[in-house]
Design a protein around this motif. Structure first.
Motif, PDB file in Angstrom:
ATOM      1  N   GLY A 244     -13.925  22.765  43.285  1.00 26.97           N
ATOM      2  CA  GLY A 244     -13.432  21.548  44.070  1.00 26.97           C
ATOM      3  C   GLY A 244     -14.022  20.108  43.387  1.00 26.97           C
ATOM      4  N   CYS A 245     -13.140  19.528  43.028  1.00 27.54           N
ATOM      5  CA  CYS A 245     -13.364  18.194  42.345  1.00 27.54           C
ATOM      6  C   CYS A 245     -14.037  17.258  43.366  1.00 27.54           C
ATOM      7  N   GLY A 246     -15.269  17.213  43.329  1.00 23.41           N
ATOM      8  CA  GLY A 246     -16.040  16.399  44.303  1.00 23.41           C
ATOM      9  C   GLY A 246     -16.256  17.161  45.607  1.00 23.41           C
ATOM     10  N   SER A 247     -15.913  18.358  45.785  1.00 21.31           N
ATOM     11  CA  SER A 247     -15.999  19.053  47.311  1.00 21.31           C
ATOM     12  C   SER A 247     -16.287  20.436  46.829  1.00 21.31           C
ATOM     13  N   PRO A 248     -17.683  20.807  46.890  1.00 13.43           N
ATOM     14  CA  PRO A 248     -17.918  22.149  46.507  1.00 13.43           C
ATOM     15  C   PRO A 248     -17.572  23.116  47.292  1.00 13.43           C
ATOM     16  N   ASP A 249     -17.104  22.668  48.523  1.00 16.31           N
ATOM     17  CA  ASP A 249     -16.761  23.834  49.690  1.00 16.31           C
ATOM     18  C   ASP A 249     -15.398  24.655  49.392  1.00 16.31           C
ATOM     19  N   TYR A 250     -14.539  24.088  48.415  1.00 10.55           N
ATOM     20  CA  TYR A 250     -13.309  24.598  48.203  1.00 10.55           C
ATOM     21  C   TYR A 250     -13.103  24.841  46.806  1.00 10.55           C
ATOM     22  N   HIS A 251     -12.305  26.119  46.707  1.00  7.25           N
ATOM     23  CA  HIS A 251     -11.515  26.369  45.525  1.00  7.25           C
ATOM     24  C   HIS A 251     -10.203  25.763  45.608  1.00  7.25           C
ATOM     25  N   TYR A 252      -9.878  25.129  44.424  1.00  6.67           N
ATOM     26  CA  TYR A 252      -8.456  24.653  44.299  1.00  6.67           C
ATOM     27  C   TYR A 252      -7.571  25.601  43.428  1.00  6.67           C
ATOM     28  N   VAL A 253      -6.477  26.237  43.960  1.00  9.64           N
ATOM     29  CA  VAL A 253      -5.773  27.073  43.388  1.00  9.64           C
ATOM     30  C   VAL A 253      -4.378  26.528  42.941  1.00  9.64           C
ATOM     31  N   LYS A 254      -4.039  26.771  41.511  1.00  7.70           N
ATOM     32  CA  LYS A 254      -2.800  26.170  41.258  1.00  7.70           C
ATOM     33  C   LYS A 254      -1.836  26.824  40.355  1.00  7.70           C
ATOM     34  N   ASN A 255      -0.649  26.935  40.274  1.00  2.00           N
ATOM     35  CA  ASN A 255      -0.008  27.295  39.193  1.00  2.00           C
ATOM     36  C   ASN A 255       0.763  26.220  38.650  1.00  2.00           C
ATOM     37  N   SER A 256       0.392  25.774  37.502  1.00  2.00           N
ATOM     38  CA  SER A 256       1.004  24.378  36.739  1.00  2.00           C
ATOM     39  C   SER A 256       2.505  24.680  36.732  1.00  2.00           C
ATOM     40  N   GLU A 257       2.846  25.807  36.046  1.00  3.10           N
ATOM     41  CA  GLU A 257       4.204  25.898  35.798  1.00  3.10           C
ATOM     42  C   GLU A 257       5.045  25.724  36.901  1.00  3.10           C
ATOM     43  N   GLN A 258       4.669  26.427  38.246  1.00  4.36           N
ATOM     44  CA  GLN A 258       5.252  26.343  39.434  1.00  4.36           C
ATOM     45  C   GLN A 258       5.186  25.180  39.919  1.00  4.36           C
ATOM     46  N   LYS A 259       4.216  24.215  39.678  1.00  2.00           N
ATOM     47  CA  LYS A 259       3.812  23.022  40.202  1.00  2.00           C
ATOM     48  C   LYS A 259       3.475  23.346  41.766  1.00  2.00           C
ATOM     49  N   THR A 260       2.573  24.297  42.062  1.00  2.00           N
ATOM     50  CA  THR A 260       2.475  24.471  43.329  1.00  2.00           C
ATOM     51  C   THR A 260       0.587  24.973  43.496  1.00  2.00           C
ATOM     52  N   TYR A 261       0.187  24.201  44.708  1.00  2.00           N
ATOM     53  CA  TYR A 261      -1.072  24.055  44.931  1.00  2.00           C
ATOM     54  C   TYR A 261      -1.442  24.210  46.241  1.00  2.00           C
ATOM     55  N   PHE A 262      -2.721  24.695  46.168  1.00  2.00           N
ATOM     56  CA  PHE A 262      -3.359  24.944  47.725  1.00  2.00           C
ATOM     57  C   PHE A 262      -4.942  25.012  47.632  1.00  2.00           C
ATOM     58  N   LYS A 263      -5.664  24.934  48.589  1.00  2.00           N
ATOM     59  CA  LYS A 263      -7.192  25.009  48.582  1.00  2.00           C
ATOM     60  C   LYS A 263      -7.623  26.217  49.546  1.00  2.00           C
ATOM     61  N   VAL A 264      -8.811  26.872  49.108  1.00  2.00           N
ATOM     62  CA  VAL A 264      -9.329  27.753  50.267  1.00  2.00           C
ATOM     63  C   VAL A 264     -10.776  27.544  50.150  1.00  2.00           C
ATOM     64  N   PRO A 265     -11.463  27.814  51.203  1.00  2.00           N
ATOM     65  CA  PRO A 265     -13.080  27.701  51.244  1.00  2.00           C
ATOM     66  C   PRO A 265     -13.586  28.477  50.004  1.00  2.00           C
ATOM     67  N   SER A 266     -14.566  27.857  49.583  1.00  2.00           N
ATOM     68  CA  SER A 266     -15.103  28.534  48.280  1.00  2.00           C
ATOM     69  C   SER A 266     -15.757  30.030  48.585  1.00  2.00           C
ATOM     70  N   GLU A 267     -16.099  30.372  49.743  1.00  2.00           N
ATOM     71  CA  GLU A 267     -16.756  31.645  50.075  1.00  2.00           C
ATOM     72  C   GLU A 267     -15.554  32.740  50.378  1.00  2.00           C
ATOM     73  N   TRP A 268     -14.323  32.307  50.406  1.00  2.00           N
ATOM     74  CA  TRP A 268     -13.466  33.334  50.678  1.00  2.00           C
ATOM     75  C   TRP A 268     -13.163  34.093  49.109  1.00  2.00           C
ATOM     76  N   HIS A 269     -12.509  35.478  49.200  1.00  2.00           N
ATOM     77  CA  HIS A 269     -12.572  36.441  48.179  1.00  2.00           C
ATOM     78  C   HIS A 269     -11.312  36.123  47.538  1.00  2.00           C
ATOM     79  N   ARG A 270     -10.974  36.301  46.224  1.00  2.00           N
ATOM     80  CA  ARG A 270      -9.813  36.516  45.686  1.00  2.00           C
ATOM     81  C   ARG A 270      -9.428  38.051  45.642  1.00  2.00           C
TER      82      ARG A 270
END
Length: 238
Positions: free
Chosen positions: A37-63
């Motif tokens: 997370g940019c400026g927020s260590p509590d989240y992972h920011y997940v994105k697919n640039s090709e599909q222009k789709t984004y969301f965030k999840v708490p950093s402790e969640w497991h992929r």
């Protein structure tokens, strides 16, 4: 003429038998870019640039391991041409807050920890011609009266339906969608389960879906956190 809903549910290991698909859904093995997370260590920011789709999840969640996820969600033989074509057509990714993450926490085995799954896929010409807000409402599990009636006629084993949110989304840029939150009691769990589903369709014929699932008790206890994840689901269609 009645038309079946656009489905994005798993084709294997499912305790229910939802209404017929317009076309079978294949799921991708495309690796998303998960950033700290940019400026927020509590989240992972997940994105697919090709599909222009984004969301965030708490950093402790497991992929969820992509191969395991695809094995649960896809009906394709892993050696088939359809399976090889998935990465070019469909993007799918999931995260689990459970200490033992597994894709069945999306649709089957109940968990008191949240699970989130996102998928982007193209619609067939037939699906594009038939798409409606009600079809988006029924994308994952039946929410509309007609969808639930069809499931019951086909012997689906779902009970305890309660609709707690039905919101039409108009972000612009050729996108329209819905966000629904609803409860079901699944055959795999004695506890009521809550699903929060956001579904968009673009004028270009692409479907974007995010699903959050946890027990209803879990949703009440973590309402602000889960709502923030759902609201973070962003699609750019410009």
């Amino acid at each position: 003429m009645a038309r079946g809903p656009i489905r994005v549910h798993p084709r294997r290991s499912s305790p229910v038998t939802p209404s017929r698909l317009l076309t079978p859904l294949a799921f991708a093995a495309v690796l998303p870019l998960a950033l700290s997370g940019c400026g927020s260590p509590d989240y992972h920011y997940v994105k697919n640039s090709e599909q222009k789709t984004y969301f965030k999840v708490p950093s402790e969640w497991h992929r969820i391991d992509q191969r395991t996820l695809d094995g649960i969600l896809s009906a394709d033989d892993p050696d088939s041409a359809a399976a090889r074509a998935r990465p070019r057509l469909v993007w799918s990714v999931a995260y689990d807050a459970h200490e033992v993450p597994h894709p069945t926490h999306l649709y089957g085995v109940a968990s008191d920890q949240p699970f989130v799954w996102a998928v982007v896929r193209p619609l067939s010409k037939k699906e594009q011609d038939a798409v409606s807000l009600d079809m988006l409402r029924d994308t994952f599990l039946p929410v509309t009266e007609n969808g639930r009636a069809e499931l019951a006629q086909r012997g689906g084993q779902l009970a305890g339906f309660e609709l707690t949110r039905d919101q039409v989304l108009t972000p612009g840029g050729g996108l329209r969608g819905v966000r629904t939150t609803f409860n079901y009691r699944l055959p795999t769990s004695p506890d009521l389960q809550t699903f929060d589903v956001t579904a968009y369709v673009s004028d270009a014929g692409r479907l974007y879906v995010m699903v959050l699932r946890c027990s209803t008790r879990c949703f009440h206890q973590r309402a602000a956190e889960l709502d923030a994840i759902a609201r973070s689901f962003t699609v750019r269609n410009d």
